[in-house]
Design a protein around this motif. Structure first.
Motif, mmCIF file in Angstrom:
data_model
loop_
_atom_site.group_PDB
_atom_site.id
_atom_site.type_symbol
_atom_site.label_atom_id
_atom_site.label_comp_id
_atom_site.label_asym_id
_atom_site.label_seq_id
_atom_site.Cartn_x
_atom_site.Cartn_y
_atom_site.Cartn_z
ATOM 1 N N THR A 170 -9.473 3.270 -1.898
ATOM 2 C CA THR A 170 -7.816 2.939 -2.809
ATOM 3 C C THR A 170 -8.014 1.676 -3.488
ATOM 4 O O THR A 170 -7.556 1.494 -4.635
ATOM 5 C CB THR A 170 -6.907 3.091 -1.809
ATOM 6 O OG1 THR A 170 -6.768 4.478 -0.987
ATOM 7 C CG2 THR A 170 -5.457 2.814 -2.633
ATOM 8 N N ARG A 171 -8.378 0.683 -2.608
ATOM 9 C CA ARG A 171 -8.595 -0.750 -3.302
ATOM 10 C C ARG A 171 -9.805 -0.901 -3.664
ATOM 11 O O ARG A 171 -10.830 -1.113 -2.874
ATOM 12 C CB ARG A 171 -8.008 -1.874 -2.477
ATOM 13 C CG ARG A 171 -6.482 -1.910 -2.245
ATOM 14 C CD ARG A 171 -6.064 -2.998 -1.565
ATOM 15 N NE ARG A 171 -4.622 -3.057 -1.017
ATOM 16 C CZ ARG A 171 -3.572 -3.326 -2.118
ATOM 17 N NH1 ARG A 171 -4.156 -4.047 -3.186
ATOM 18 N NH2 ARG A 171 -2.329 -3.415 -1.780
ATOM 19 N N ARG B 118 -9.877 0.546 -16.112
ATOM 20 C CA ARG B 118 -9.639 -1.068 -15.290
ATOM 21 C C ARG B 118 -10.834 -1.577 -15.668
ATOM 22 O O ARG B 118 -11.286 -2.354 -14.658
ATOM 23 C CB ARG B 118 -9.407 -0.786 -14.080
ATOM 24 C CG ARG B 118 -7.756 -0.451 -13.707
ATOM 25 C CD ARG B 118 -7.541 0.231 -12.421
ATOM 26 N NE ARG B 118 -7.214 -1.084 -11.461
ATOM 27 C CZ ARG B 118 -7.953 -1.598 -10.695
ATOM 28 N NH1 ARG B 118 -9.167 -1.007 -10.224
ATOM 29 N NH2 ARG B 118 -7.765 -2.821 -10.129
ATOM 30 N N SER C 7 -13.165 -5.942 -7.234
ATOM 31 C CA SER C 7 -12.405 -6.441 -8.127
ATOM 32 C C SER C 7 -13.223 -6.434 -9.575
ATOM 33 O O SER C 7 -14.500 -6.459 -9.505
ATOM 34 C CB SER C 7 -12.427 -8.206 -8.128
ATOM 35 O OG SER C 7 -11.821 -8.340 -6.662
ATOM 36 N N THR D 38 -5.604 -6.866 -12.399
ATOM 37 C CA THR D 38 -5.394 -7.213 -11.039
ATOM 38 C C THR D 38 -3.878 -6.537 -10.302
ATOM 39 O O THR D 38 -4.064 -6.236 -9.309
ATOM 40 C CB THR D 38 -4.843 -8.739 -11.089
ATOM 41 O OG1 THR D 38 -5.925 -9.408 -11.836
ATOM 42 C CG2 THR D 38 -4.695 -9.375 -9.741
ATOM 43 N N ASP E 238 -3.271 4.604 -12.401
ATOM 44 C CA ASP E 238 -2.113 3.805 -12.809
ATOM 45 C C ASP E 238 -1.767 4.318 -14.193
ATOM 46 O O ASP E 238 -2.905 4.546 -15.113
ATOM 47 C CB ASP E 238 -1.856 2.422 -12.326
ATOM 48 C CG ASP E 238 -1.465 2.122 -10.835
ATOM 49 O OD1 ASP E 238 -1.436 3.195 -10.146
ATOM 50 O OD2 ASP E 238 -1.585 1.149 -10.729
ATOM 51 N N ARG F 268 2.475 6.111 -6.018
ATOM 52 C CA ARG F 268 1.521 6.454 -6.916
ATOM 53 C C ARG F 268 1.625 7.860 -7.866
ATOM 54 O O ARG F 268 2.249 8.858 -7.490
ATOM 55 C CB ARG F 268 0.159 6.610 -6.214
ATOM 56 C CG ARG F 268 -0.101 5.295 -5.531
ATOM 57 C CD ARG F 268 -0.653 4.153 -6.306
ATOM 58 N NE ARG F 268 -0.988 3.037 -5.728
ATOM 59 C CZ ARG F 268 -0.337 1.885 -5.230
ATOM 60 N NH1 ARG F 268 0.825 2.060 -5.666
ATOM 61 N NH2 ARG F 268 -0.679 1.127 -4.675
ATOM 62 N N GLN G 193 -12.702 5.512 -8.796
ATOM 63 C CA GLN G 193 -11.783 6.398 -8.203
ATOM 64 C C GLN G 193 -12.088 7.224 -7.162
ATOM 65 O O GLN G 193 -11.332 7.523 -6.068
ATOM 66 C CB GLN G 193 -11.108 7.313 -9.073
ATOM 67 C CG GLN G 193 -10.244 6.669 -10.474
ATOM 68 C CD GLN G 193 -9.844 7.574 -11.258
ATOM 69 O OE1 GLN G 193 -10.251 8.702 -11.489
ATOM 70 N NE2 GLN G 193 -8.519 7.095 -11.966
ATOM 71 N N ASP H 183 0.732 -1.292 0.134
ATOM 72 C CA ASP H 183 -0.066 -0.023 0.078
ATOM 73 C C ASP H 183 0.969 1.204 0.083
ATOM 74 O O ASP H 183 0.428 2.388 -0.204
ATOM 75 C CB ASP H 183 -0.940 0.009 1.330
ATOM 76 C CG ASP H 183 -2.065 -1.034 1.061
ATOM 77 O OD1 ASP H 183 -2.306 -1.339 -0.134
ATOM 78 O OD2 ASP H 183 -2.354 -1.541 2.118
ATOM 79 N N SER I 5 -2.788 -3.627 -11.036
ATOM 80 C CA SER I 5 -3.145 -2.044 -10.938
ATOM 81 C C SER I 5 -3.868 -1.341 -9.949
ATOM 82 O O SER I 5 -4.877 -2.237 -9.479
ATOM 83 C CB SER I 5 -3.216 -1.508 -12.245
ATOM 84 O OG SER I 5 -4.476 -2.139 -12.823
ATOM 85 N N GLN I 6 -4.011 -0.127 -10.015
ATOM 86 C CA GLN I 6 -4.965 0.683 -9.019
ATOM 87 C C GLN I 6 -5.638 1.655 -10.106
ATOM 88 O O GLN I 6 -4.813 2.141 -10.910
ATOM 89 C CB GLN I 6 -4.643 1.161 -7.822
ATOM 90 C CG GLN I 6 -4.027 -0.108 -6.782
ATOM 91 C CD GLN I 6 -3.908 0.233 -5.524
ATOM 92 O OE1 GLN I 6 -4.723 1.409 -5.056
ATOM 93 N NE2 GLN I 6 -3.373 -0.484 -4.652
#
Length: 294
Positions: A175-176, A73, A179, A39, A45, A7, A171, A3, A41-42
């Motif tokens: 942060t996560r 994503r 899926s 998977t 990115d 970034r 966004q 984490d 990336s966030q």
């Protein structure tokens, strides 16, 4: 993945070229290579486009760092982002897309003077970067982000607008994010459909942003989503629009405007000048670009 990682993260992959206006997609040959990037990336990115060492990459771009892309994503198919008639022959194989899986481009930046990979990165990319994307080290990430660049227009379509809206929603969450799930749709992209060149003004200030879109009001609203209006009590407003019978004409005028006002550009497509200056440039761009509206 920690984490505490810097970034945005920057991934890299080899591509035959870089043209967000005609090819607003990060493409892959297999869904697994695309989904692996999702998977790892966030939101927010970036992926670095690196020119391949041979054909079909043009000789002046081979082995060079071509541009950066913020990608959505959300997995989809290339056909949903790039129309068949916009593809080059080498992008098709037996009548089908050679790289059929994709992620949408949300924003893009091209390097002012594309450098050779070996002059920026600490080492050559591994073989996997030819079919998928690899995460750059913190050192290489900083080197890439330090390269002078300018924002490049990403072709707007209704489909892309929906994807961008979904990306913005992700966004705004933790942060996560959740899926990603497979979402497919069908659409067509018509290079001949009408479009607008637009100019936005920030409040009453001499700060402008130019671009092109099928729906300038929707684009303005999207841009204002990222402005803290509750603090500034100002926002972007539509100053002027010009309708063209095709996206080609709208894009040509946008590029002419940016060229005429090059000395007044600040960041990306933003311009700092008085209203008289941008009015003169606008009138000139309309006349100059009229021949391209075909």
């Amino acid at each position: 993945m920690s984490d505490m990682a810097e970034r945005p993260q920057v991934f890299a992959s080899r591509f035959w070229g870089f043209n967000p206006c005609t090819h607003p997609a990060v493409t892959f040959g297999k869904a697994g290579n695309r989904d692996r990037l999702i998977t790892q990336s966030q939101p927010g990115d970036l992926i670095l486009f690196v020119g391949t060492q041979g054909w079909p990459t043009s000789p002046d771009e081979q082995g060079r760092l071509l541009g950066l892309v913020e990608f959505g994503r959300i997995p989809t198919d290339t056909r949903n982002l790039i129309a068949r008639d916009a593809m080059f022959q080498h992008e098709l194989e037996g009548g089908s897309y050679r790289w059929p899986k994709a992620l949408p481009m949300l924003r893009a930046w091209k390097f002012r003077s594309p450098p050779m990979l070996r002059d920026v990165l600490s080492e050559q990319l591994p073989m996997y970067a030819t079919v998928g994307a690899v995460l750059l080290s913190a050192e290489d990430r900083r080197a890439v982000l330090a390269i002078p660049r300018i924002e490049a227009p990403v072709r707007e379509t209704k489909f892309l607008s929906r994807l961008k809206a979904g990306q913005d929603a992700l966004q705004q969450g933790p942060t996560r994010g959740p899926s990603p799930t497979e979402w497919t749709a069908t659409t067509t992209r018509n290079l001949g459909e009408s479009s607008y060149t637009y100019a936005l003004r920030f409040g009453n200030r001499d700060i402008w942003k130019v671009g092109f879109a099928a729906d300038p009001k929707a684009r303005r609203n999207q841009i204002n989503c990222h402005v803290p209006t509750e603090v500034l009590h100002e926002e972007w407003t539509l100053w002027r629009t010009h309708r063209w019978s095709s996206e080609k004409g709208a894009y040509a005028m946008e590029q002419r405007l940016l060229s005429l006002l090059e000395k007044s550009r600040t960041s990306g497509e933003r311009i700092s000048c008085n209203e008289t200056e941008i009015s003169r440039a606008w009138q000139s761009a309309v006349l100059y670009s009229d021949c391209d509206d075909s």
